[in-house]
Scaffold this motif. Structure first.
Motif, PDB file in Angstrom:
ATOM      1  N   ALA A  31       3.852 -16.238   6.978  1.00 23.82           N
ATOM      2  CA  ALA A  31       3.891 -16.345   5.515  1.00 23.82           C
ATOM      3  C   ALA A  31       2.516 -16.713   4.974  1.00 23.82           C
ATOM      4  CB  ALA A  31       4.935 -17.373   5.092  1.00 23.82           C
ATOM      5  N   ALA A  32       1.831 -17.632   5.648  1.00 25.80           N
ATOM      6  CA  ALA A  32       0.488 -18.022   5.214  1.00 25.80           C
ATOM      7  C   ALA A  32      -0.482 -16.857   5.355  1.00 25.80           C
ATOM      8  CB  ALA A  32       0.003 -19.222   6.031  1.00 25.80           C
ATOM      9  N   ASP A  33      -0.355 -16.098   6.437  1.00 28.17           N
ATOM     10  CA  ASP A  33      -1.209 -14.925   6.626  1.00 28.17           C
ATOM     11  C   ASP A  33      -0.963 -13.885   5.546  1.00 28.17           C
ATOM     12  OD1 ASP A  33      -2.332 -16.062   8.865  1.00 28.17           O
ATOM     13  OD2 ASP A  33      -1.138 -14.887  10.289  1.00 28.17           O
ATOM     14  N   ALA A  34       0.288 -13.670   5.190  1.00 25.94           N
ATOM     15  CA  ALA A  34       0.627 -12.694   4.146  1.00 25.94           C
ATOM     16  C   ALA A  34       0.072 -13.143   2.796  1.00 25.94           C
ATOM     17  CB  ALA A  34       2.134 -12.507   4.064  1.00 25.94           C
ATOM     18  N   ARG A  35       0.167 -14.443   2.536  1.00 20.15           N
ATOM     19  CA  ARG A  35      -0.361 -14.974   1.273  1.00 20.15           C
ATOM     20  C   ARG A  35      -1.878 -14.814   1.213  1.00 20.15           C
ATOM     21  NH1 ARG A  35      -0.501 -21.120  -0.855  1.00 20.15           N
ATOM     22  NH2 ARG A  35      -0.932 -20.633  -3.019  1.00 20.15           N
ATOM     23  N   ALA A  36      -2.561 -15.115   2.316  1.00 17.84           N
ATOM     24  CA  ALA A  36      -4.018 -14.957   2.376  1.00 17.84           C
ATOM     25  C   ALA A  36      -4.410 -13.498   2.167  1.00 17.84           C
ATOM     26  CB  ALA A  36      -4.554 -15.479   3.707  1.00 17.84           C
TER      27      ALA A  36
END
Length: 109
Positions: free
Chosen positions: A10-15
């Motif tokens: 999720a953090a990677d997708a947000r970044a």
């Protein structure tokens, strides 16, 4: 599966979404200023990174990203030619206008 493992994607997708939004601004700058731009990704501090741009016509600008990784990814997505530092040939290409000269004159001691 641990909570850290589920949060990472999720953090990677947000970044990646942030990088794509910033890349749109970088691409727009490139189009407005000769169709291409060179850039330097610089640390501003722990919480931000600055992408300094120089267009083909000598115009310059900048964009702030929340992290070095996001700034670097945005520059790659925008197709910028990246330099290690803002020196030499890149700095010589910058064309300054009356606004910059007026601001610089205001900080003289």
């Amino acid at each position: 599966m641990s909570s850290a493992e589920t949060l990472a994607p999720a953090a990677d997708a947000r970044a990646e979404r942030r990088a794509k939004r910033i890349a749109k601004n970088l691409t727009a700058f490139s189009r407005r200023h000769g169709g291409s731009a060179d850039g330097v990704v610089e640390y501003v501090g722990q919480a931000a990174t600055r992408i300094v741009l120089v267009g083909a016509d000598g115009s310059w600008g900048d964009q702030v990203a929340p992290s070095y990784a996001i700034g670097r990814r945005a520059a790659e997505l925008a197709g910028l030619t990246l330099h290690e530092s803002f020196e030499g040939e890149l700095a010589l290409r910058v064309r300054t206008g009356p606004y910059e000269w007026k601001r610089m004159a205001g900080i003289q001691i």
